[in-house]
Design an enzyme around this catalytic site. Structure first.
Site, PDB file in Angstrom:
ATOM      1  N   CYS A  67       0.615  -1.244   0.522  1.00 63.93           N
ATOM      2  CA  CYS A  67       0.003  -0.335   0.351  1.00 63.93           C
ATOM      3  C   CYS A  67       0.852   1.617  -0.261  1.00 63.93           C
ATOM      4  O   CYS A  67       1.252   2.089  -1.020  1.00 63.93           O
ATOM      5  CB  CYS A  67      -0.849   0.019   1.346  1.00 63.93           C
ATOM      6  SG  CYS A  67      -2.561   1.287   1.064  1.00 63.93           S
ATOM      7  N   HIS A 115      -3.697  -4.805   0.757  1.00 67.58           N
ATOM      8  CA  HIS A 115      -3.298  -5.455   1.796  1.00 67.58           C
ATOM      9  C   HIS A 115      -2.855  -6.884   1.228  1.00 67.58           C
ATOM     10  O   HIS A 115      -3.784  -7.523   1.816  1.00 67.58           O
ATOM     11  CB  HIS A 115      -3.299  -5.377   3.140  1.00 67.58           C
ATOM     12  CG  HIS A 115      -3.802  -3.664   3.374  1.00 67.58           C
ATOM     13  ND1 HIS A 115      -2.031  -2.848   4.374  1.00 67.58           N
ATOM     14  CD2 HIS A 115      -4.067  -2.177   2.634  1.00 67.58           C
ATOM     15  CE1 HIS A 115      -3.165  -1.599   4.010  1.00 67.58           C
ATOM     16  NE2 HIS A 115      -4.050  -1.373   3.305  1.00 67.58           N
ATOM     17  N   GLU A 160      -2.286  -9.271   3.273  1.00 67.68           N
ATOM     18  CA  GLU A 160      -1.409  -9.697   4.861  1.00 67.68           C
ATOM     19  C   GLU A 160      -2.657 -10.593   5.206  1.00 67.68           C
ATOM     20  O   GLU A 160      -2.579 -10.903   6.243  1.00 67.68           O
ATOM     21  CB  GLU A 160      -0.784  -8.510   5.609  1.00 67.68           C
ATOM     22  CG  GLU A 160      -1.719  -7.366   6.081  1.00 67.68           C
ATOM     23  CD  GLU A 160      -1.939  -6.433   4.843  1.00 67.68           C
ATOM     24  OE1 GLU A 160      -0.850  -6.665   3.545  1.00 67.68           O
ATOM     25  OE2 GLU A 160      -1.773  -5.453   5.531  1.00 67.68           O
TER      26      GLU A 160
HETATM   27  N1  GLN Z   1      -1.791   6.532   3.045  1.00 68.15           N
HETATM   28  C1  GLN Z   1      -1.565   6.106   1.559  1.00 68.15           C
HETATM   29  C2  GLN Z   1      -3.410   6.473   0.799  1.00 68.15           C
HETATM   30  O1  GLN Z   1      -4.795   6.571   2.191  1.00 68.15           O
HETATM   31  C3  GLN Z   1      -1.319   4.371   1.955  1.00 68.15           C
HETATM   32  C4  GLN Z   1      -2.033   3.954   2.640  1.00 68.15           C
HETATM   33  C5  GLN Z   1      -2.386   2.446   3.486  1.00 68.15           C
HETATM   34  O2  GLN Z   1      -0.632   1.950   3.439  1.00 68.15           O
HETATM   35  N2  GLN Z   1      -2.576   1.903   3.575  1.00 68.15           N
HETATM   36  O3  GLN Z   1      -3.834   5.585   0.689  1.00 68.15           O
END
Ligand code: GLN
Length: 553
Positions: free
Chosen positions: A389, A516, A518
């Site tokens: 992410c 994600h 995970e």
């Molecule tokens: N802050 C970033 C976004 O909003 C990444 C979000 C995250 O890593 N969950 O896109």
């Protein structure tokens, strides 16, 4: 599991004579906070936010249930005070209570019971039909003001479902005081007395303790807590979390619960694979793999619980002992070099010494320059890198700055005034309402080629489905130039506009994803991208991908 005293209730959801095999739905009702969900809570205070398939942003306990029981839960499986109160207030505004005075009892307590009853009938294990058992975890400590409506709702609920259909398990701490090692039963005696005064009699006591409880302690607890001695379970510290179900099995907890609920034959369980592949294997791994986790909430490891678990699952499959180095990203930055040279040196030497680098998700600007430096180091030194992410956005910024030569490239989240926004706010986001407004839950990634590491690891040719939680994305306008420069966007969403996976060719393992992975990792089914990182860090990835490796386990 929290060590505070709290009740866990298991109730039968329908008549077993008509049932299929004994299946389970889990339900985690009372997070007694007023937040509607965990989405707006700081990982510093509350641990990670666990994302569900349907986009629910939940407490990390739901992740534990999904991983332990291989379930897919939904946002309705997480019931908070905030959700209950908003639903009751919304009904009051609509006039649904027909002029009545709306009160905690019966309106809030009824709403809790209705919610439990409704959700208990929804299967979460992928099989059709009504589940046999619903597990309800009531968080907090007995006697807390916040959890009172939930305790009262469960007191009433035992009459709603009838005798033999509800089993109450009380989790409590038995501290050991002093050099003589005396086990203290008073906290449990008091919390059980409080629980009973509120109308709930525990059937089982699950006593958290350092070592197995002595018989005398069990008998004392039985005597004072109105529970048979064999139903006082000792939940002592063990070498790894997968041993916990085995500790319960040894004490016959499963048979007791099945007896209480009249679930004949359901206690015939076989834990041998669980025991050999997870509990025993984890303790017997010797060859180490070191992963540097470059993040921002490194003081509280629960902030990255699912990532930690996904790494453990991958290590079990790859036969490696995990050594995790938590690196506070800020210490990698030039400023730290001046203000705290020791921390700076130590952080960098741990990054250099690691076999692989992981940059997890995150929000806000703090520590991002350090993460960019870690990504640069991984790219230039052929060190396996997994970006998740924010970790993917970091990889793109790093590439833009140092390979494309776009000096001031940045994310609009980190530097809203950047002249080269390689990561931008997504059009559908909201800047005024932070709760539940991100791109959340399972979304599809279309693989652009089979000739990439991700496709091989997922053993997929067309698409993969993973969970998301983000507000920003790679700027689609700059993608063609980045691709020309050598960054491979091997996974995109269905419109082709949103970047999902990036890779670099000619590198051992440089993979980053906007999703994600995970959250879907399971002990017996490690997440492919985590497995890829561990295998690459252990020098086993190429063999694995070429199909010549001996099957992993
Ligand atoms: N802050 C970033 C976004 O909003 C990444 C979000 C995250 O890593 N969950 O896109």
């Amino acid at each position: 599991m929290p060590s505070a005293s709290h009740a866990r209730t298991t109730s039968r959801t329908h008549d077993l004579t008509t049932s299929r095999t004994h299946d389970l739905t889990t339900f985690h009702p009372a997070d007694p906070y007023l937040n509607v969900d965990a989405g707006t809570m700081s990982p510093f205070e509350h641990g990670e936010v666990f994302v569900l398939d349907d986009g629910g942003e939940a407490d990390l306990d739901l992740g534990n249930y999904e991983r332990f029981l291989d379930l897919s839960l939904s946002k309705d499986n997480n019931l908070t005070t905030g959700k209950i109160y908003s639903s009751v207030i919304e009904r009051e505004r609509k006039g649904d209570y027909l002029g009545k005075t709306v009160q905690v009892v019966p309106h809030i307590t009824d709403a809790i019971q209705d919610w439990i009853e409704r959700v208990a009938h929804v299967p979460v294990d992928g099989k059709d039909g009504c589940p046999d058992v619903c597990v309800i975890e009531l968080g907090g400590t007995v006697g807390d003001i916040e959890s009172m409506p939930f305790i009262e709702a469960l007191r009433q609920f035992q009459f709603r479902v009838g005798a033999g259909n509800m089993c109450v398990i009380h989790v409590s701490l038995v501290p050991v005081i002093g050099v003589v090692g005396e086990e203290k039963t008073k906290p449990t005696q008091h919390s059980v007395a409080t629980l009973r005064s509120l109308g709930l009699n525990p059937h089982l006591l699950a006593c958290r303790s350092q070592s197995p409880l002595g018989d005398a302690t069990k008998e004392k607890l039985a005597l004072f807590c109105h529970v048979p001695a064999e139903q006082v379970l000792t939940m002592h510290d063990v070498s790894n979390i997968w041993r916990v179900p085995l500790v319960l099995e040894e004490q016959g907890a499963h048979s007791t619960i099945c007896n209480i609920l009249g679930l004949k034959g359901a206690d015939r369980i076989n834990m041998s694979r669980w025991k050999s592949f997870l509990a025993e294997r984890w303790d017997s791994l010797t060859e180490t793999v070191t992963i540097a986790m470059v993040g921002k909430y490194t003081d509280l490891s629960d902030a990255y619980l699912s990532i930690n678990k996904a790494l453990q699952h991958a290590c079990l499959t790859a036969s490696r002992k995990l050594k995790l180095e938590w690196i506070e990203a800020g210490y990698l930055e030039g400023e730290a070099e001046a203000s705290d040279p020791e921390e700076y040196e130590s952080a960098w030497s741990r990054v250099r010494g690691a076999d692989g680098i992981l940059v997890p998700g995150g929000f806000g600007g703090r520590g991002t320059e350090g993460k960019i430096l870690a990504a640069k180091y991984a790219r230039e030194n052929n060190k396996p890198y997994l970006g998740i992410c924010l970790g993917m956005q970091i990889a793109v910024i790093e590439f833009a700055r140092n390979v494309m030569g776009w000096e001031n490239a940045n994310s609009a989240e980190i530097d809203p005034a950047t002249p080269t926004p390689v990561v931008v706010f997504m059009p559908e986001g909201s800047k005024t309402h932070l709760g539940g407004t991100m791109r959340l839950g399972t979304r599809r990634t279309i693989l652009q080629t089979v000739d990439c590491i991700a496709a091989k690891l997922y053993q997929a040719e067309q698409y993969i489905d993973e969970r998301h939680r983000h507000r920003y994305e790679v700027n689609p306008e700059l993608v063609p130039q980045l691709e020309e420069g050598g960054l491979r966007f091997v996974g995109k969403d269905e419109t082709g506009e949103r970047m999902e996976i990036v890779e670099l060719s000619g590198h051992k393992y440089y993979v980053a994803a906007q999703f994600h992975p995970e959250f879907k990792s399971r002990p017996f089914k490690p997440s492919p991208l985590f497995l890829g990182l561990i295998l690459a860090a252990a020098g086993k990835l190429d063999k694995h991908l070429s199909g010549h490796a001996t099957p992993l386990v």
